[in-house]
Design an enzyme around this catalytic site. Structure first.
Site, PDB file in Angstrom:
ATOM      1  N   HIS A  88     -23.351   3.102 -25.869  1.00 41.27           N
ATOM      2  CA  HIS A  88     -23.949   4.408 -26.125  1.00 41.27           C
ATOM      3  C   HIS A  88     -25.358   4.322 -26.714  1.00 41.27           C
ATOM      4  O   HIS A  88     -25.666   4.932 -27.733  1.00 41.27           O
ATOM      5  CB  HIS A  88     -23.039   5.226 -27.045  1.00 41.27           C
ATOM      6  CG  HIS A  88     -21.690   5.486 -26.472  1.00 41.27           C
ATOM      7  ND1 HIS A  88     -20.624   4.628 -26.657  1.00 41.27           N
ATOM      8  CD2 HIS A  88     -21.236   6.495 -25.698  1.00 41.27           C
ATOM      9  CE1 HIS A  88     -19.572   5.110 -26.031  1.00 41.27           C
ATOM     10  NE2 HIS A  88     -19.901   6.234 -25.441  1.00 41.27           N
ATOM     11  N   CYS A 106     -20.335   5.763 -19.775  1.00 40.94           N
ATOM     12  CA  CYS A 106     -20.000   4.688 -20.719  1.00 40.94           C
ATOM     13  C   CYS A 106     -18.843   3.804 -20.244  1.00 40.94           C
ATOM     14  O   CYS A 106     -18.858   2.597 -20.486  1.00 40.94           O
ATOM     15  CB  CYS A 106     -19.715   5.245 -22.108  1.00 40.94           C
ATOM     16  SG  CYS A 106     -18.401   6.464 -22.197  1.00 40.94           S
ATOM     17  N   ASP A 120     -21.157  -1.634 -27.888  1.00 40.37           N
ATOM     18  CA  ASP A 120     -21.267  -0.190 -27.686  1.00 40.37           C
ATOM     19  C   ASP A 120     -22.289   0.123 -26.588  1.00 40.37           C
ATOM     20  O   ASP A 120     -23.447  -0.253 -26.694  1.00 40.37           O
ATOM     21  CB  ASP A 120     -21.695   0.451 -29.008  1.00 40.37           C
ATOM     22  CG  ASP A 120     -21.634   1.966 -28.989  1.00 40.37           C
ATOM     23  OD1 ASP A 120     -21.377   2.544 -27.925  1.00 40.37           O
ATOM     24  OD2 ASP A 120     -21.840   2.567 -30.060  1.00 40.37           O
TER      25      ASP A 120
END
Length: 431
Positions: A319, A83, A317
């Site tokens: 993820h 990430c 994000d």
């Protein structure tokens, strides 16, 4: 609180316009009362759509699976560990977008992105934005009447510009493709990370990623990238002469002129937890036109911070584990590289380790940026020492090692390796 009277309408109008332009031309304030822009009252839907375009146009890079195997490992996905590399990619992508497409560019297909998973703006936000607000914005956008001849010329110029922008849009994304040949793809970044002791599957902190991105840009061989360089601050210090030397260094193509620079500043916003005294400073930094975002996150998760709303940070994000997209094919699908809606997180939840990014097209831009940022640092620092500093001269003038001469098989100098190991020990684990 409901809007009552002309003063309140003007106040709301001003706040909305400020937020819009900060997000459109900077990395600044995204001032909304919800986390996305899907179901909005039709009275102001046109304006909100323009607002959405600005955010969705940013390049979104997430976990991927089923991509070509990473050299030296059996991994074909970065789900669960990549990430911070992805957030670093997003910051670099934003800098390259500004460089090649400009601050005013928006992706024409942005509103075609499916936003079905998002919540709507809150009702009182819609009520506050009145018909008079919409009318004033419409007047600002009202086009001038052109003759048929001028209309034809303008259309041809627009068509040429749109085609050029589409080429660069796809080219920028392709540089971040998940294949061994992509200049800033995960495979290449991991190879550079190996020089600092990292391997695929390890966690990478924001400071380590900053140095990896610098190496990746230095080693990029695409002629289009010869006009961009990256500088990483040393021990929270930006040495102005070192930056300008990088901007004025010769290009491989032999072309004259200076390079644009992306400046990366690894910092800590506190000890074990983020110091809330830094909130106004971070908001100020994100409001600067030179800022291209922050590589950061909260413990065990890394985010790309692009703006703020009140005391919350707006982020993209990484993820989401999406399927591999082969960016080498013609007209590869773009949808998975653009985020349908922003998210927000309270500043107090932010982990103190982060890397701040700035983009300066020219030496003059850098000098102006350093002046503005220095003023902000001084005004926001309650203590004797600011979070980071700009100083005149070269790092070697202050007994630091000058920029290393790179050997073909050793991209990081011994001094850099020691610094990277120290960063690795200090930073938080990201999953």
């Amino acid at each position: 609180m409901e809007a009552t009277g002309t003063d309140e309408v003007e106040k709301i109008k001003s706040k909305f316009m400020s937020a819009w332009h900060n997000m459109k031309y900077k990395s600044g304030e995204l001032s909304t009362d919800g986390s996305n822009f899907d179901k909005i009252n039709t009275e102001i839907s046109g304006n909100v759509e323009e607002f959405r375009k600005d955010f969705i146009s940013r390049i979104w890079l997430t976990y991927r699976e089923e991509f070509p195997q990473i050299k030296g490992s059996a991994l074909t996905t970065d789900c669960g560990w990549g990430c911070t590399l992805r957030t670093g990619q997003m910051l670099l992508a934003q800098g390259l977008t500004l460089h090649f497409l400009g601050r005013a560019w928006v992706w024409p297909d942005a509103l075609d992105i499916d936003n079905s998973d998002s919540e709507s703006w809150t009702a009182h936000t819609v009520k506050k934005l009145t018909a008079s607000f919409e009318a004033s914005l419409t007047a600002e956008r009202e086009p001038k009447i052109l003759s048929n001849h001028h209309q034809g010329t303008l259309k041809r110029n627009c068509d040429d510009s749109e085609m050029r922008n589409e080429v660069y849009h796809r080219k920028i994304i392709s540089w971040f493709g998940d294949s061994p040949l992509a200049a800033f793809g995960l495979h290449q970044l991991i190879e550079y990370g190996k020089k600092s002791g990292k391997i695929a599957g390890d966690w990478y902190g924001p400071a380590v990623v900053a140095h990896i991105l610098r190496k990746a840009v230095e080693e990029a061989r695409d002629p289009e990238l010869q006009g961009v360089t990256v500088y990483v601050a040393q021990d929270c210090t930006v040495y102005s002469s070192d930056v300008i030397d990088r901007q004025c260094s010769s290009m491989d193509s032999g072309k004259a002129g200076t390079k644009a620079v992306i400046i990366l500043v690894p910092v800590r916003l506190g000890g074990e937890r983020t110091n809330m005294d830094y909130l106004e400073f971070v908001k100020g930094i994100l409001s600067l036109e030179y800022c291209v975002g922050i590589i950061g996150g909260k413990p065990k998760q890394s985010y790309y911070f692009a703006g703020f709303q009140d005391d919350s940070l707006i982020y993209m994000d990484p993820h989401y584990c999406q399927s591999f997209v082969d960016v080498s094919i013609k007209d590869f699908p773009l949808e998975s590289f653009h985020c349908p809606s922003p998210k927000k997180m309270s500043f107090k939840k932010m982990d103190p380790s982060c890397t701040i990014g700035f983009y300066c097209r020219t030496v003059q831009d850098f000098e102006k940026a350093s002046e503005e940022i220095t003023k902000m640092l001084k005004s926001s620092s309650k203590e004797k020492y600011p979070l980071f500093t700009f100083v005149k001269g070269h790092s070697k003038d202050y007994d630091f090692a000058s920029s290393p001469v790179h050997e073909e098989n050793d991209l990081f100098s011994e001094d850099e390796k020691k610094r990277l190991k120290r960063f690795s020990a200090e930073e938080f684990v990201l999953l």
